[in-house]
Each structure stands twice: as C-alpha cells, then as structure tokens.
Write a protein that holds these residues in place. Sequence first.
Motif, PDB file in Angstrom:
ATOM      1  N   GLU E  37       0.830  -1.247  -0.173  1.00 27.78           N
ATOM      2  CA  GLU E  37      -0.182   0.223  -0.144  1.00 27.78           C
ATOM      3  C   GLU E  37       0.899   1.266   0.492  1.00 27.78           C
ATOM      4  N   ASN E  38       2.129   1.316   0.437  1.00 27.24           N
ATOM      5  CA  ASN E  38       3.010   2.572  -0.192  1.00 27.24           C
ATOM      6  C   ASN E  38       4.280   2.697  -0.500  1.00 27.24           C
ATOM      7  N   VAL E  39       3.729   1.481  -2.023  1.00 28.66           N
ATOM      8  CA  VAL E  39       3.789   1.888  -3.183  1.00 28.66           C
ATOM      9  C   VAL E  39       3.289   3.116  -3.970  1.00 28.66           C
ATOM     10  N   TRP E  40       3.711   3.929  -4.476  1.00 25.89           N
ATOM     11  CA  TRP E  40       3.115   5.280  -5.336  1.00 25.89           C
ATOM     12  C   TRP E  40       4.273   5.152  -6.839  1.00 25.89           C
ATOM     13  N   VAL E  41       3.310   5.102  -8.342  1.00 25.63           N
ATOM     14  CA  VAL E  41       4.189   5.149  -9.199  1.00 25.63           C
ATOM     15  C   VAL E  41       3.037   5.847  -9.724  1.00 25.63           C
ATOM     16  N   VAL E  42       3.662   6.738 -10.327  1.00 29.02           N
ATOM     17  CA  VAL E  42       3.337   7.942 -10.906  1.00 29.02           C
ATOM     18  C   VAL E  42       3.769   8.094 -12.460  1.00 29.02           C
ATOM     19  N   PHE E  43       3.204   7.878 -13.085  1.00 31.95           N
ATOM     20  CA  PHE E  43       3.210   8.037 -15.035  1.00 31.95           C
ATOM     21  C   PHE E  43       3.419   9.176 -15.173  1.00 31.95           C
ATOM     22  N   GLU E  44       3.533  10.145 -15.939  1.00 29.97           N
ATOM     23  CA  GLU E  44       3.990  11.383 -17.001  1.00 29.97           C
ATOM     24  C   GLU E  44       4.265  10.721 -18.599  1.00 29.97           C
ATOM     25  N   ASP E  45       3.396  10.989 -19.316  1.00 24.74           N
ATOM     26  CA  ASP E  45       3.562  11.252 -20.704  1.00 24.74           C
ATOM     27  C   ASP E  45       4.163  12.245 -21.577  1.00 24.74           C
ATOM     28  N   VAL E  46       5.572  11.915 -22.135  1.00 25.02           N
ATOM     29  CA  VAL E  46       5.920  12.842 -22.331  1.00 25.02           C
ATOM     30  C   VAL E  46       5.741  12.964 -24.200  1.00 25.02           C
ATOM     31  N   GLU E  47       5.578  13.710 -24.519  1.00 20.75           N
ATOM     32  CA  GLU E  47       5.519  13.598 -26.253  1.00 20.75           C
ATOM     33  C   GLU E  47       6.623  14.119 -26.790  1.00 20.75           C
ATOM     34  N   LYS E  48       6.979  12.789 -27.977  1.00 18.68           N
ATOM     35  CA  LYS E  48       8.481  12.560 -28.944  1.00 18.68           C
ATOM     36  C   LYS E  48       8.761  14.256 -29.123  1.00 18.68           C
ATOM     37  N   SER E  49       8.349  15.286 -29.027  1.00 19.57           N
ATOM     38  CA  SER E  49       9.275  16.608 -29.716  1.00 19.57           C
ATOM     39  C   SER E  49       9.540  17.182 -28.487  1.00 19.57           C
ATOM     40  N   ASN E  50       9.536  16.557 -27.156  1.00 22.73           N
ATOM     41  CA  ASN E  50       9.231  16.760 -25.782  1.00 22.73           C
ATOM     42  C   ASN E  50      10.779  16.271 -25.117  1.00 22.73           C
ATOM     43  N   TRP E  51      11.332  15.560 -25.558  1.00 26.69           N
ATOM     44  CA  TRP E  51      12.377  14.404 -25.674  1.00 26.69           C
ATOM     45  C   TRP E  51      13.730  14.246 -26.581  1.00 26.69           C
ATOM     46  N   ALA E  52      14.741  14.783 -26.453  1.00 25.36           N
ATOM     47  CA  ALA E  52      15.580  14.916 -27.418  1.00 25.36           C
ATOM     48  C   ALA E  52      16.641  13.234 -26.160  1.00 25.36           C
ATOM     49  N   ILE E  53      17.435  12.500 -27.945  1.00 22.28           N
ATOM     50  CA  ILE E  53      18.400  11.758 -27.191  1.00 22.28           C
ATOM     51  C   ILE E  53      19.471  12.336 -28.015  1.00 22.28           C
ATOM     52  N   GLY E  54      20.721  12.276 -27.411  1.00 20.32           N
ATOM     53  CA  GLY E  54      21.593  12.802 -28.712  1.00 20.32           C
ATOM     54  C   GLY E  54      21.859  14.317 -29.551  1.00 20.32           C
ATOM     55  N   GLY E  55      21.008  15.137 -29.007  1.00 18.38           N
ATOM     56  CA  GLY E  55      20.477  16.115 -29.083  1.00 18.38           C
ATOM     57  C   GLY E  55      20.074  16.205 -30.343  1.00 18.38           C
ATOM     58  N   GLN E  56      18.676  15.275 -30.672  1.00 17.97           N
ATOM     59  CA  GLN E  56      18.195  15.558 -31.170  1.00 17.97           C
ATOM     60  C   GLN E  56      16.548  15.266 -31.275  1.00 17.97           C
ATOM     61  N   LEU E  57      15.477  16.259 -31.319  1.00 21.63           N
ATOM     62  CA  LEU E  57      14.059  15.992 -30.798  1.00 21.63           C
ATOM     63  C   LEU E  57      14.054  14.222 -31.679  1.00 21.63           C
ATOM     64  N   ALA E  58      13.514  13.415 -30.200  1.00 25.36           N
ATOM     65  CA  ALA E  58      12.502  12.492 -30.652  1.00 25.36           C
ATOM     66  C   ALA E  58      11.837  12.339 -31.968  1.00 25.36           C
ATOM     67  N   SER E  59      10.817  13.084 -31.726  1.00 25.89           N
ATOM     68  CA  SER E  59       9.960  14.053 -32.932  1.00 25.89           C
ATOM     69  C   SER E  59      10.542  13.720 -34.826  1.00 25.89           C
ATOM     70  N   GLU E  60      12.151  13.810 -34.628  1.00 24.81           N
ATOM     71  CA  GLU E  60      12.261  13.906 -35.816  1.00 24.81           C
ATOM     72  C   GLU E  60      13.542  12.864 -35.885  1.00 24.81           C
ATOM     73  N   MET E  61      13.448  11.591 -35.671  1.00 19.38           N
ATOM     74  CA  MET E  61      14.389  11.244 -35.628  1.00 19.38           C
ATOM     75  C   MET E  61      14.694  10.126 -36.719  1.00 19.38           C
ATOM     76  N   SER E  62      12.760   9.476 -36.796  1.00 19.80           N
ATOM     77  CA  SER E  62      13.299   8.506 -38.008  1.00 19.80           C
ATOM     78  C   SER E  62      13.034   9.243 -39.343  1.00 19.80           C
ATOM     79  N   LYS E  63      13.262  11.308 -39.949  1.00 23.37           N
ATOM     80  CA  LYS E  63      12.729  11.094 -40.744  1.00 23.37           C
ATOM     81  C   LYS E  63      13.911  11.433 -41.289  1.00 23.37           C
TER      82      LYS E  63
END
Lengths: 64, 64, 64, 64, 64, 64
Positions: E37-63
């Motif tokens: 009962e003492n375990v809390w799990v909070v999810f946050e949905d993040v748009e790909k346009s708000n997540w960068a990997i290696g300096g590139q927005l994920a929304s633009e990665m497979s373009k």
Amino acid sequence: MPYIFVQMWSGKTEDQKRQLAKAITDAMENIGKVTRENVWVVFEDVEKSNWAIGGQLASEMSKG
Amino acid sequence: MPYIFVQMWSGKTEDQKRQLAKAITDAMENIGKVTRENVWVVFEDVEKSNWAIGGQLASEMSKG
Amino acid sequence: MPYIFVQMWSGKTEDQKRQLAKAITDAMENIGKVTRENVWVVFEDVEKSNWAIGGQLASEMSKG
Amino acid sequence: MPYIFVQMWSGKTEDQKRQLAKAITDAMENIGKVTRENVWVVFEDVEKSNWAIGGQLASEMSKG
Amino acid sequence: MPYIFVQMWSGKTEDQKRQLAKAITDAMENIGKVTRENVWVVFEDVEKSNWAIGGQLASEMSKG
Amino acid sequence: MPYIFVQMWSGKTEDQKRQLAKAITDAMENIGKVTRENVWVVFEDVEKSNWAIGGQLASEMSKG
C-alpha cells in the motif's frame, strides 16, 4: 526510452537494487514494448529524516 | 524561469559543473530568451550503483 | 548518461527546443566528456498558473 | 495523494524540516482538502556547489 | 514508501499502465520488502517533441 | 532558493493553488529563513489514471 526514478528509504542493498532494476526493466520490455537498452532506472536513497508522511518525519514515527 | 535538473554519474569536477552551468544558462538566455538571473541549474551526482541501463547496474556493466 | 529535465513556461516553440537540446547536448559532450548518444533531455512545458514565485502565481504577477 | 519534493540548500536542521513538513501538510489538508496521511514530503539537501543561478555556482556567488 | 516516477513516450494505453503499475509494485513488495500500500507509481506521458536523445528531438529522429 | 515540486491529482482550482503557493512560501520564509522571492513552487496536475497506489490505478480504486 522510459526514465524511471525510484526514491526509497535508505537501507536497500546493492543486490536488491540489481533485482529491482531487472524486474522494472523486464516489465518495461514485456508490457511497455520498449527496447530493453533504452530503459534507465535511477535510484535515490532518502534518509527517513528527509521523508515526511502525514506531516511527521519518518525518522520520528515510531517513537512511542 | 527555467529550472534545469541535471543527473550525471558522480565524478564531474566543480570546474566542469561551473562550465556546464554557464553553457546551459547561455543557451537558455540566447535561445529561450529568458532573463539570465531566472535560470536555475541543479546538479545531482548519481553513483553508478544507483543507475541501471537495460536492466543492469552501471557499476557492474564492464565487468567482463 | 546524463538525464536533463528542463521545466520552462509554456510557449517555447519546437524550434527553440530543438536548438536548446542541441546546445545542452553539445555542452555535455564537450565539457562533461560523455558520449553524445547517451544524453537525454526532457522538456516540460509548465503553465504560468502552475508556477509560483515569491508566493504568487506567475499568471497573476503583472496584474496591476 | 500529494507528493511534494523540496530541494533546498544544505544546512537546514532536522527541526526546520519537521516544522516545514508540518506546515506544508497542514496547507495540503486545509486548502487542498486531502487526507493528511496521504501527504508525502521529501526533502533533498543540495550543496551550493551543485546549484547555479544565472549561470554561476551558488558556492562562488559572494566571492568578492 | 517508495515513490516511483515513470516518464515514457506518449502512447501507452491505460491497460499497459495498469500492468506496469502492478509489476513494479510486485517487485517493490517482493524484492524491496515494502508494504504494498505504500508504493506510489506516477506516470508521465511525454511527447516525442519534448524528448531529445543525442541532441535531436525524438519526433524528428526517423525523418529520413 | 528552495524549489518545491507539487504533484497532486487533477481537480485543484487556481484559487487553491494560489493559497497553497502562499502557504508553502510563508513556511519557507518563516521557518526556512529564505528570501521570499527565491521560493519557486511548481504544481503538476496528475490524472488519477496516471497514479497508482498499492499497484492499482487510482482511477479504478473505488470501482466496487
């Protein structure tokens, strides 16, 4: 690309963290359908004196 | 009013943090068009034994 | 493996985020000496009505 | 079920944290109308050398 | 008292979150030895346009 | 320089946030002895379907 941040009371062993990281990553892979290598789990050990529940520091909770 | 939270593996020097804070703040000022004084950068040093990638603790990753 | 979480007031364009992500990642690579691919930057747009400074919601700050 | 995460510069005493936790929880109960027991407050002490304002580490701010 | 914060790309279904929450909580209970009962799990949905990997927005990665 | 991050279930009104921000900032000023202007409070509204307690999504908790 899930990022999972786990705050727990201090005292977990490295072996528990190893198993927790594996279990969480397994869940992300099997249920979330993400590539295993893209799962990051970051643990933070929090002292009970830094964690309050119901307005009371956990370090003082079972004091009488 | 950007708040930037940076989690990195332990081992960065104070000089690296000084330069990182400056570079991030420069970017916020020049690209984000925010007032320099309103940029907060908070660093957190995370031990490799508290950071798992692909279900494996980073502290154990290059072991053989 | 740096994880960088950026909370800013809503209103930044995708182009600003693209440039910010690049600048922050460049800094991590050049100053922090980390592999570029291992830098994650996560942006969160926060409404001014969800951000208080000095006890006052930013959405109400320049009212009169 | 509010979760409140408080990052402050190191140096606060346990007594200050005790009072802060109580005050924040009181506010959540009285204003937010949540059950007191469901309020978690987690404190994190941050060294000034890990906190930059305006691009400068706080540990170096009043140096001349 | 673990607090687990999960940031993932948007697109997960409620059923996936239900299963993830259960799996993570099971792990915390069985491995971390905490009360369920003492375990809390909070999810946050993040748009790909708000997540960068290696300096590139994920929304633009497979373009291409 | 406290940064306070408040995650609550969606449904709080702007007036409640205004009062909460004021109360938390008052506490930081009076108890924490920090300059009022240096207190940032960031609210995040979390849907019940993104918050699990005891392994169950809060959105499904009182379903029979």
